[in-house]
Design a protein around this motif. Structure first.
Motif, PDB file in Angstrom:
ATOM      1  N   SER A 113       0.824  -1.207   0.000  1.00  0.00           N
ATOM      2  CA  SER A 113       0.000   0.000   0.000  1.00  0.00           C
ATOM      3  C   SER A 113       0.860   1.259   0.000  1.00  0.00           C
ATOM      4  O   SER A 113       0.378   2.349  -0.287  1.00  0.00           O
ATOM      5  CB  SER A 113      -0.939   0.003   1.210  1.00  0.00           C
ATOM      6  N   ASP A 114       2.148   1.125   0.305  1.00  0.00           N
ATOM      7  CA  ASP A 114       3.061   2.267   0.327  1.00  0.00           C
ATOM      8  C   ASP A 114       3.406   2.748  -1.089  1.00  0.00           C
ATOM      9  O   ASP A 114       3.971   3.804  -1.271  1.00  0.00           O
ATOM     10  CB  ASP A 114       4.335   1.882   1.090  1.00  0.00           C
ATOM     11  N   ILE A 115       3.063   1.968  -2.114  1.00  0.00           N
ATOM     12  CA  ILE A 115       3.370   2.324  -3.508  1.00  0.00           C
ATOM     13  C   ILE A 115       2.508   3.483  -3.989  1.00  0.00           C
ATOM     14  O   ILE A 115       2.937   4.305  -4.786  1.00  0.00           O
ATOM     15  CB  ILE A 115       3.156   1.092  -4.429  1.00  0.00           C
ATOM     16  N   ILE A 116       1.287   3.579  -3.473  1.00  0.00           N
ATOM     17  CA  ILE A 116       0.308   4.537  -3.977  1.00  0.00           C
ATOM     18  C   ILE A 116       0.847   5.968  -3.896  1.00  0.00           C
ATOM     19  O   ILE A 116       1.233   6.444  -2.834  1.00  0.00           O
ATOM     20  CB  ILE A 116      -1.022   4.420  -3.199  1.00  0.00           C
ATOM     21  N   GLY A 117       0.917   6.613  -5.069  1.00  0.00           N
ATOM     22  CA  GLY A 117       1.326   8.008  -5.153  1.00  0.00           C
ATOM     23  C   GLY A 117       2.816   8.262  -5.012  1.00  0.00           C
ATOM     24  O   GLY A 117       3.227   9.408  -4.950  1.00  0.00           O
ATOM     25  N   LYS A 118       3.646   7.226  -4.961  1.00  0.00           N
ATOM     26  CA  LYS A 118       5.092   7.416  -4.804  1.00  0.00           C
ATOM     27  C   LYS A 118       5.844   6.903  -6.022  1.00  0.00           C
ATOM     28  O   LYS A 118       5.346   6.095  -6.793  1.00  0.00           O
ATOM     29  CB  LYS A 118       5.573   6.680  -3.558  1.00  0.00           C
ATOM     30  N   LYS A 119       7.056   7.404  -6.157  1.00  0.00           N
ATOM     31  CA  LYS A 119       7.934   6.932  -7.216  1.00  0.00           C
ATOM     32  C   LYS A 119       8.470   5.559  -6.836  1.00  0.00           C
ATOM     33  O   LYS A 119       8.936   5.357  -5.713  1.00  0.00           O
ATOM     34  CB  LYS A 119       9.084   7.920  -7.404  1.00  0.00           C
ATOM     35  N   VAL A 120       8.380   4.599  -7.766  1.00  0.00           N
ATOM     36  CA  VAL A 120       8.815   3.225  -7.519  1.00  0.00           C
ATOM     37  C   VAL A 120       9.896   2.875  -8.535  1.00  0.00           C
ATOM     38  O   VAL A 120       9.692   2.988  -9.737  1.00  0.00           O
ATOM     39  CB  VAL A 120       7.627   2.237  -7.662  1.00  0.00           C
ATOM     40  N   GLY A 121      11.051   2.474  -8.035  1.00  0.00           N
ATOM     41  CA  GLY A 121      12.144   2.055  -8.904  1.00  0.00           C
ATOM     42  C   GLY A 121      12.398   0.562  -8.751  1.00  0.00           C
ATOM     43  O   GLY A 121      12.384   0.049  -7.633  1.00  0.00           O
ATOM     44  N   ILE A 122      12.586  -0.130  -9.870  1.00  0.00           N
ATOM     45  CA  ILE A 122      12.882  -1.557  -9.800  1.00  0.00           C
ATOM     46  C   ILE A 122      14.103  -1.879 -10.667  1.00  0.00           C
ATOM     47  O   ILE A 122      14.369  -1.208 -11.663  1.00  0.00           O
ATOM     48  CB  ILE A 122      11.696  -2.443 -10.259  1.00  0.00           C
ATOM     49  N   ALA A 123      14.812  -2.900 -10.254  1.00  0.00           N
ATOM     50  CA  ALA A 123      15.901  -3.467 -11.045  1.00  0.00           C
ATOM     51  C   ALA A 123      15.809  -4.977 -10.890  1.00  0.00           C
ATOM     52  O   ALA A 123      15.814  -5.480  -9.775  1.00  0.00           O
ATOM     53  CB  ALA A 123      17.248  -2.957 -10.559  1.00  0.00           C
ATOM     54  N   VAL A 124      15.681  -5.684 -12.000  1.00  0.00           N
ATOM     55  CA  VAL A 124      15.612  -7.143 -11.977  1.00  0.00           C
ATOM     56  C   VAL A 124      17.002  -7.671 -12.305  1.00  0.00           C
ATOM     57  O   VAL A 124      17.594  -7.303 -13.326  1.00  0.00           O
ATOM     58  CB  VAL A 124      14.572  -7.673 -12.988  1.00  0.00           C
ATOM     59  N   VAL A 125      17.526  -8.535 -11.410  1.00  0.00           N
ATOM     60  CA  VAL A 125      18.889  -9.055 -11.552  1.00  0.00           C
ATOM     61  C   VAL A 125      18.851 -10.569 -11.718  1.00  0.00           C
ATOM     62  O   VAL A 125      18.307 -11.274 -10.874  1.00  0.00           O
ATOM     63  CB  VAL A 125      19.744  -8.691 -10.313  1.00  0.00           C
ATOM     64  N   ASP A 126      19.416 -11.051 -12.820  1.00  0.00           N
ATOM     65  CA  ASP A 126      19.536 -12.488 -13.059  1.00  0.00           C
ATOM     66  C   ASP A 126      20.704 -13.008 -12.237  1.00  0.00           C
ATOM     67  O   ASP A 126      21.835 -12.542 -12.395  1.00  0.00           O
ATOM     68  CB  ASP A 126      19.768 -12.763 -14.544  1.00  0.00           C
ATOM     69  N   VAL A 127      20.437 -13.966 -11.340  1.00  0.00           N
ATOM     70  CA  VAL A 127      21.495 -14.461 -10.453  1.00  0.00           C
ATOM     71  C   VAL A 127      22.467 -15.376 -11.176  1.00  0.00           C
ATOM     72  O   VAL A 127      23.628 -15.486 -10.795  1.00  0.00           O
ATOM     73  CB  VAL A 127      20.904 -15.183  -9.215  1.00  0.00           C
ATOM     74  N   GLU A 128      22.010 -16.029 -12.237  1.00  0.00           N
ATOM     75  CA  GLU A 128      22.869 -16.956 -12.971  1.00  0.00           C
ATOM     76  C   GLU A 128      24.025 -16.216 -13.639  1.00  0.00           C
ATOM     77  O   GLU A 128      25.172 -16.634 -13.570  1.00  0.00           O
ATOM     78  CB  GLU A 128      22.032 -17.686 -14.020  1.00  0.00           C
ATOM     79  N   SER A 129      23.726 -15.108 -14.309  1.00  0.00           N
ATOM     80  CA  SER A 129      24.768 -14.344 -14.998  1.00  0.00           C
ATOM     81  C   SER A 129      25.200 -13.116 -14.210  1.00  0.00           C
ATOM     82  O   SER A 129      26.114 -12.414 -14.630  1.00  0.00           O
ATOM     83  CB  SER A 129      24.258 -13.897 -16.366  1.00  0.00           C
ATOM     84  N   ASP A 130      24.538 -12.852 -13.080  1.00  0.00           N
ATOM     85  CA  ASP A 130      24.814 -11.689 -12.242  1.00  0.00           C
ATOM     86  C   ASP A 130      24.757 -10.397 -13.054  1.00  0.00           C
ATOM     87  O   ASP A 130      25.658  -9.572 -13.013  1.00  0.00           O
ATOM     88  CB  ASP A 130      26.169 -11.835 -11.539  1.00  0.00           C
ATOM     89  N   SER A 131      23.678 -10.263 -13.814  1.00  0.00           N
ATOM     90  CA  SER A 131      23.523  -9.073 -14.643  1.00  0.00           C
ATOM     91  C   SER A 131      22.110  -8.497 -14.491  1.00  0.00           C
ATOM     92  O   SER A 131      21.151  -9.221 -14.241  1.00  0.00           O
ATOM     93  CB  SER A 131      23.790  -9.406 -16.115  1.00  0.00           C
ATOM     94  N   VAL A 132      22.022  -7.186 -14.653  1.00  0.00           N
ATOM     95  CA  VAL A 132      20.739  -6.493 -14.572  1.00  0.00           C
ATOM     96  C   VAL A 132      20.027  -6.658 -15.908  1.00  0.00           C
ATOM     97  O   VAL A 132      20.599  -6.374 -16.956  1.00  0.00           O
ATOM     98  CB  VAL A 132      20.931  -4.997 -14.246  1.00  0.00           C
ATOM     99  N   ILE A 133      18.772  -7.122 -15.879  1.00  0.00           N
ATOM    100  CA  ILE A 133      18.050  -7.329 -17.130  1.00  0.00           C
ATOM    101  C   ILE A 133      16.861  -6.380 -17.289  1.00  0.00           C
ATOM    102  O   ILE A 133      16.270  -6.333 -18.356  1.00  0.00           O
ATOM    103  CB  ILE A 133      17.591  -8.798 -17.279  1.00  0.00           C
ATOM    104  N   LEU A 134      16.522  -5.642 -16.245  1.00  0.00           N
ATOM    105  CA  LEU A 134      15.456  -4.642 -16.353  1.00  0.00           C
ATOM    106  C   LEU A 134      15.672  -3.566 -15.296  1.00  0.00           C
ATOM    107  O   LEU A 134      15.902  -3.876 -14.132  1.00  0.00           O
ATOM    108  CB  LEU A 134      14.071  -5.288 -16.147  1.00  0.00           C
TER     109      LEU A 134
END
Length: 143
Positions: A113-134
């Motif tokens: 519920s803390d998401i409402i009206g706030k800026k949300v940043g995400i980073a998806v990290v693949d653990v197999e290659s240890d790289s950011v994919i999003l």
């Protein structure tokens, strides 16, 4: 007086050629061992992920490409708070967890519920290659 044999020069050329060939093979072997001893990490997977915020839900859909491990990590930042690291497998439904992969058409659903009206940043990290994919930033919707 010494007489020079005609085949003395031929022996000298053969010995020189064998020495040069031995040096070349040894040097090539050393270079191969040095280069091939470095561990190469796997390349980052080719995956199409789409994220969105709807009301108090953060949604990430896997729309194609390589299926990801359930241990894939999502770094989540809401507003000015510190990042929180969450595991994808904890936020997939039981049907999606059946093959132990996050595959095409499966949704990561995080509710806060803390998401409402706030800026949300995400980073998806693949653990197999240890790289950011999003990496994406959203503005949470007002309810």
């Amino acid at each position: 007086m010494k007489h020079k044999r005609a085949d003395d020069e031929a022996v000298s050329e053969i010995v020189g050629t064998i020495l040069l060939l031995g040096i070349t093979v040894s040097l090539f072997s050393v270079i191969c061992v040095i280069v091939l001893s470095y561990p190469f990490s796997p390349s980052s997977p080719s995956t199409n992920l789409v994220g969105m915020v709807e009301e108090d839900y953060l949604l990430i859909e896997h729309r194609g490409g390589k299926a990801l491990e359930l241990g894939t990590k999502v770094s989540l930042t809401i507003g000015d708070n510190m990042s929180e690291i969450i595991i994808v497998g904890d936020y997939l439904n039981n049907e999606s967890k059946g093959d132990n992969r996050w595959g095409i058409g499966e949704w990561f659903v995080y509710r806060d519920s803390d998401i409402i009206g706030k800026k949300v940043g995400i980073a998806v990290v693949d653990v197999e290659s240890d790289s950011v994919i999003l990496i994406e930033t959203f503005q949470g919707n007002e309810v």
